[in-house]
Design a protein around this motif. Structure first.
Motif, short mmCIF file in Angstrom:
data_model
loop_
_atom_site.label_atom_id
_atom_site.label_comp_id
_atom_site.label_asym_id
_atom_site.label_seq_id
_atom_site.Cartn_x
_atom_site.Cartn_y
_atom_site.Cartn_z
N LEU A 149 -3.68 -3.62 8.68
CA LEU A 149 -4.12 -4.61 7.70
C LEU A 149 -4.90 -3.91 6.59
N ALA A 150 -5.02 -4.62 5.45
CA ALA A 150 -5.96 -4.23 4.40
C ALA A 150 -7.10 -5.23 4.44
N THR A 151 -8.32 -4.74 4.33
CA THR A 151 -9.47 -5.63 4.40
C THR A 151 -10.57 -5.05 3.52
N VAL A 152 -11.58 -5.90 3.24
CA VAL A 152 -12.74 -5.39 2.53
C VAL A 152 -13.72 -4.84 3.57
N GLY A 153 -13.94 -3.56 3.52
CA GLY A 153 -14.77 -2.92 4.53
C GLY A 153 -16.25 -3.17 4.30
N SER A 154 -17.05 -2.62 5.19
CA SER A 154 -18.49 -2.89 5.16
C SER A 154 -19.16 -2.21 3.97
N HIS A 155 -18.43 -1.38 3.25
CA HIS A 155 -18.98 -0.73 2.06
C HIS A 155 -18.56 -1.44 0.78
N GLY A 156 -17.75 -2.51 0.92
CA GLY A 156 -17.33 -3.26 -0.24
C GLY A 156 -16.03 -2.76 -0.86
N TYR A 157 -15.40 -1.78 -0.21
CA TYR A 157 -14.15 -1.24 -0.73
C TYR A 157 -12.97 -1.69 0.12
N ALA B 100 0.87 -1.17 0.00
CA ALA B 100 0.00 0.00 0.00
C ALA B 100 0.91 1.22 0.00
N ASN B 101 0.87 1.95 -1.11
CA ASN B 101 1.81 3.07 -1.29
C ASN B 101 3.24 2.65 -0.97
N GLY B 102 3.56 1.42 -1.38
CA GLY B 102 4.93 0.93 -1.27
C GLY B 102 5.25 0.18 0.01
N GLU B 103 4.33 0.22 0.98
CA GLU B 103 4.61 -0.45 2.25
C GLU B 103 3.86 -1.77 2.33
N PRO B 104 4.54 -2.84 2.78
CA PRO B 104 3.88 -4.14 2.85
C PRO B 104 2.82 -4.18 3.96
N VAL B 105 1.68 -4.75 3.62
CA VAL B 105 0.56 -4.84 4.56
C VAL B 105 -0.11 -6.20 4.38
N PRO B 106 -0.42 -6.90 5.48
CA PRO B 106 -1.16 -8.16 5.32
C PRO B 106 -2.61 -7.89 4.96
N VAL B 107 -3.19 -8.84 4.24
CA VAL B 107 -4.62 -8.77 3.91
C VAL B 107 -5.36 -9.68 4.88
N GLY B 108 -6.43 -9.18 5.47
CA GLY B 108 -7.19 -10.01 6.41
C GLY B 108 -8.67 -9.95 6.10
N GLU B 109 -9.38 -11.03 6.43
CA GLU B 109 -10.83 -10.99 6.23
C GLU B 109 -11.51 -10.15 7.29
N THR B 110 -10.89 -10.07 8.46
CA THR B 110 -11.46 -9.28 9.55
C THR B 110 -10.33 -8.58 10.29
N PHE B 111 -10.70 -7.57 11.06
CA PHE B 111 -9.71 -6.87 11.88
C PHE B 111 -8.91 -7.87 12.71
#
Lengths: 266, 266, 266
Positions: free
Chosen positions: B225-233, B205-216
């Motif tokens: 973390l990066a996740t799919v928020g409640s708005h679908g984004y 994310a903007n060059g920095e490594p971030v894990p992807v998670g289904e939930t917080f």
């Protein structure tokens, strides 16, 4: 319909709502629960400006720095509206605004109220909103303003704490008043009637020149102006900014508005 | 049912509610009155995300930096919903979301509205929420969306200020978008569709490594973390913390999301 | 009637309200949406103190630091009330207070809930308030507490996360407890029962002498006092000021109250 106004923040207003709904079915409308703490005059101003827009209703108001003292709890009938709250003046300006033909006042005999009894409830000397004003408001709503005399806990009285918001002194070229309130936007609401701005394009506010505009947008963003606010009074505002910061004014500060020519000789 | 949304804070929304209830019986639901001041785009985002969860209703929206200018007041019919507010685009993204089959727009002729007349009322150039939008919303609610043409103060129009929230550019390994909004929790909501995270366990994310998670809770408290928020984004969040602080991002900032391998050669 | 409580701020509660009103007609009452973020214990305290004032209702509670983990979503029947929320203890103290005769608990099978489907909706792992608890609360309200067993998404259980707020240790001359919560006014609410103050005019609070008053007004403005608060517990307050600042106390801090004579030998 019952409206609720207080300086309680949260979650205390919810306890008042529970007490009311335990006693009567009513639509509940919040006026505000973030009035400045224990600031009777500011609450009285806002209630005077907002409540007249409502259809006939019971208005529960708890801004009560004297809770636990011997100040009375009162009900005011003002036209088709009833107001319930402490006898510290907070109900008075709104009541006079609502009632063209005068008001009727009643003292609440707390001992005659049907008590609030939830599971494991504690009676309280500190939360009269929940234990006195909310049940009284519910019972007032239930009987209606025409039947207040039927409520055994009410006794008519002519004595109550009067509160009149200060009036400005206005002549043709000069108005001397004060700041009644500063709203959330930072708009400085004075007690000078808006008519003072008629046929003026600029004035001096406490000696500083300010343009007069019909709307915020009459001046560029960030610029100051004097305008007639939504309450009918002269406001000292900043388009898309805060008037209180720009003018250095707070509640109670004096405000002198003059025609530029009237002070030109100074 | 009438919902209310504004940037008014308190107690101004109560005056709008009084005006409405003077004209029509309706359940009133607050969406928010603390939208960022005069921030049309942020309000438009939230309305687009929240209003589709409501049953058919009239939605009163007042985020109105142009109050007092010649901007129009409009009513939008979107499916079985009606939206009432200023013609600055704030109603548009929600309207398109609500109406699969297109929208109808009407200009409000303020002079044809039955005026708001409380005791001692002052007409206002600065509080159209109370004096224009609230009465219009009440009257729209009273007749219903199928009878808007019967309201004498409405005139159909095809011209309105359009507002589309920016879309991200997405390909297989890279998404380039921006921050749409930061919520109260500090979650950074981007405009990158959540599908971009499918089958990824980490990204840049903007060059920095971030894990992807289904939930917080996929990461320890305090971790990003990066996740799919409640708005679908895609959201850039911190479990039990503030994503905006951790990522140094604010509304409008650019966000580039990449597969770690796609940028490994740089 | 459905009450709503959360730590969501705004505008997320509005999405929950939309979901509910899409499914059932109900009067909606906000308890609070500004509970301290993810602070289960503080929310549990307030709910225990406020909900018993309501008539029979469905109470939707979302303070949910474990959203997205495998914590269950539950419904509690407590007397004529139903509580809906996460299985983290937040519902428990209120449920026990509401139900003299014990409580019944049910696990929500999310997959058996009729899904929330607005236009273009996204299912969510992060907003169970909207996607799980709100629809469950609406359906519970619709069938009523006596028919919970008819809801296919509910399964009775005896296992739930218990939470009991700490009790104070009290003997004749000494009470040892802790700060349960500090309210918006800065009043320090302890877990020492108010009866400890009976027949006392002063005491030592953590070693410092403090007068005991029946009401805030028993002491001059700005002075400290111990009083029985509206919840029936000893509070350490300041008349027209903040007790938390004056006493240097925060949630969870220990509080020892003693008769002045009992510690005079130290």
């Amino acid at each position: 319909m019952i409206t609720l106004a207080s300086d309680f923040g949260t979650p205390y207003p919810a306890a008042m709502k529970g007490v009311i709904l335990e006693r009567t079915e009513a639509q509940l409308i919040d006026v505000a629960h973030d009035f400045p703490r224990q600031d009777v005059r500011t609450a009285a101003f806002w209630l005077r400006e907002v409540l007249p827009y409502f259809p006939p209703a019971t208005h529960l108001v708890v801004v009560d720095p004297g809770v636990g003292t011997d100040r009375d709890a009162i009900v005011v009938r003002a036209g088709d509206h009833a107001l319930v709250g402490p006898d510290n003046g907070v109900l008075v300006p709104a009541s006079w605004r609502l009632a063209d033909g005068g008001i009727e006042t009643y003292v609440i005999d707390e001992s005659a109220l049907e008590p609030v009894v939830p599971a494991h409830a504690h009676s309280s000397n500190t939360f009269h909103g929940r234990d006195v004003f909310a049940p009284a408001a519910a019972d007032v709503h239930e009987v209606g303003v025409d039947s207040l005399a039927s409520l055994s806990f009410l006794e008519a009285t002519d004595e109550y704490v009067d509160l009149r918001l200060p009036a400005a002194t206005v002549d043709a070229d000069r108005a001397s008043g004060e700041v009644l309130v500063v709203d959330d936007f930072g708009n400085v609401i004075t007690n000078v009637p808006g008519e003072f701005l008629e046929n003026r394009s600029r004035l001096l506010a406490n000696g500083e020149p300010v343009p007069v505009g019909e709307t915020f947008a009459a001046v560029p963003a960030g610029d100051r102006l004097a305008t007639v606010g939504s309450h009918g009074y002269v406001e000292l505002d900043v388009n898309r900014g805060r008037g209180d910061d720009a003018f250095g004014l707070a509640v109670g500060d004096g405000v002198v508005l003059e025609s530029p020519e009237s002070s030109s000789g100074r």
